[in-house]
Design an enzyme around this catalytic site. Structure first.
Site, PDB file in Angstrom:
ATOM      1  N   ASP A  11       0.849  -1.147   0.073  1.00 22.53           N
ATOM      2  CA  ASP A  11       0.007   0.005  -0.065  1.00 22.53           C
ATOM      3  C   ASP A  11       1.066   1.118  -0.028  1.00 22.53           C
ATOM      4  O   ASP A  11       1.711   1.500   1.117  1.00 22.53           O
ATOM      5  CB  ASP A  11      -0.746  -0.038   1.254  1.00 22.53           C
ATOM      6  CG  ASP A  11      -1.687   1.287   1.427  1.00 22.53           C
ATOM      7  OD1 ASP A  11      -1.539   2.076   0.782  1.00 22.53           O
ATOM      8  OD2 ASP A  11      -2.643   1.249   2.398  1.00 22.53           O
ATOM      9  N   ILE A  12       0.858   2.038  -0.875  1.00 21.47           N
ATOM     10  CA  ILE A  12       1.697   3.144  -1.185  1.00 21.47           C
ATOM     11  C   ILE A  12       1.681   4.044  -0.007  1.00 21.47           C
ATOM     12  O   ILE A  12       2.684   4.636   0.087  1.00 21.47           O
ATOM     13  CB  ILE A  12       1.588   3.927  -2.603  1.00 21.47           C
ATOM     14  CG1 ILE A  12       3.129   4.437  -3.022  1.00 21.47           C
ATOM     15  CG2 ILE A  12       0.364   4.836  -2.532  1.00 21.47           C
ATOM     16  CD1 ILE A  12       2.513   4.842  -4.424  1.00 21.47           C
ATOM     17  N   ASN A  25      -7.053  12.610 -10.475  1.00 22.43           N
ATOM     18  CA  ASN A  25      -7.809  12.998 -11.382  1.00 22.43           C
ATOM     19  C   ASN A  25      -7.593  14.483 -11.751  1.00 22.43           C
ATOM     20  O   ASN A  25      -6.834  15.246 -10.720  1.00 22.43           O
ATOM     21  CB  ASN A  25      -9.449  12.727 -11.292  1.00 22.43           C
ATOM     22  CG  ASN A  25     -10.054  13.337 -10.081  1.00 22.43           C
ATOM     23  OD1 ASN A  25      -9.812  14.658  -9.860  1.00 22.43           O
ATOM     24  ND2 ASN A  25     -10.484  12.601  -9.535  1.00 22.43           N
ATOM     25  N   GLY A  33      -9.854   4.714  -5.274  1.00 18.87           N
ATOM     26  CA  GLY A  33      -8.577   4.147  -5.557  1.00 18.87           C
ATOM     27  C   GLY A  33      -7.475   4.537  -5.065  1.00 18.87           C
ATOM     28  O   GLY A  33      -7.647   5.082  -3.748  1.00 18.87           O
ATOM     29  N   ASP A  35      -5.980   7.361  -4.997  1.00 16.54           N
ATOM     30  CA  ASP A  35      -5.858   8.852  -4.696  1.00 16.54           C
ATOM     31  C   ASP A  35      -6.904   8.762  -3.339  1.00 16.54           C
ATOM     32  O   ASP A  35      -6.591   9.597  -2.530  1.00 16.54           O
ATOM     33  CB  ASP A  35      -7.090   9.660  -5.820  1.00 16.54           C
ATOM     34  CG  ASP A  35      -6.857  10.910  -6.002  1.00 16.54           C
ATOM     35  OD1 ASP A  35      -6.304  11.838  -5.090  1.00 16.54           O
ATOM     36  OD2 ASP A  35      -7.733  11.419  -6.762  1.00 16.54           O
ATOM     37  N   SER A 118      -3.113   4.970 -14.085  1.00 17.47           N
ATOM     38  CA  SER A 118      -4.246   4.498 -15.100  1.00 17.47           C
ATOM     39  C   SER A 118      -4.572   2.954 -15.161  1.00 17.47           C
ATOM     40  O   SER A 118      -5.550   2.693 -16.061  1.00 17.47           O
ATOM     41  CB  SER A 118      -3.722   5.077 -16.518  1.00 17.47           C
ATOM     42  OG  SER A 118      -3.532   6.319 -16.535  1.00 17.47           O
TER      43      SER A 118
END
Ligand code: ADP
Length: 171
Positions: A11-12, A25, A33, A35, A118
């Site tokens: 998990d970043i 976005n 997601g 973001d 993406s």
């Protein structure tokens, strides 16, 4: 493969690095997601700073502080939505990686972590996206001495296996 490129499944938002990249976005005001996960973990300070940035075009990148995240910076980039491949999607995805790396240099970021931009709700084919990401980052690092390390952070097994095989294949 350049030895400054690493691969992890994680998990970043948990990473203690100089900068993590957000697959944002164009509003930069949060979404789902990765973001959503980044904004939840960073807290409201991140959204407040993002509001001052006036959005971001596809393929471009903007930097903020990391707030409650363990990283110092978040680099927000807007990946292309996949419309079938005839809308410059591949070049735009490559630009995301390149522009994030340029911002990393400008901000003295030594270790930067990328999600698989993406490949979630924007539906870019995962194998194509992985090949573009690896090619773009590798050619950037071959020409620049910074950043010292680039970490590809895969969240789903499919991407992790893809990156592993592509990275292994070019050793
Ligand atoms: P996009 O709109 O650019 O497709 P998404 O967030 O939907 O962005 O998906 C991009 C990638 O981020 C996907 O491969 C997804 O598995 C991954 N992802 C989702 N949550 C996280 C997370 N917490 N850490 C790292 N990667 C994540």
């Amino acid at each position: 493969m350049n030895s400054r490129i690493k691969l992890i499944k994680s998990d970043i938002t948990t990473l203690h690095v100089d900068a993590i990249v957000n697959a944002a976005n164009s509003s930069l005001l949060g979404g789902g997601g990765v973001d959503g996960a980044i904004h939840r973990a960073a807290g409201p300070g991140l959204l407040a700073e993002c509001r001052s940035l006036n959005g971001c075009s596809t393929g471009e990148a903007k930097i903020t502080k990391g707030y409650l995240l363990p990283c110092k910076f978040v680099i927000h980039t807007v990946g292309p939505v996949w419309y079938g491949g005839n809308n410059n999607e591949e070049n735009l995805l490559a630009s995301c990686y390149k522009n994030c790396l340029k911002l990393a240099i400008e901000n003295n970021v030594k270790i930067i972590a990328f999600p698989n931009i993406s490949t979630g709700v924007y539906h870019f084919p995962k194998e194509k996206a992985a090949a573009i990401a690896l090619k773009e980052v590798e050619s950037f690092l071959n020409n620049e001495s910074s950043p010292e390390e680039v970490i590809f952070v895969c969240f789903d097994d499919e991407n992790y296996i893809l990156y592993k095989s592509l990275m292994g294949a070019s050793l």
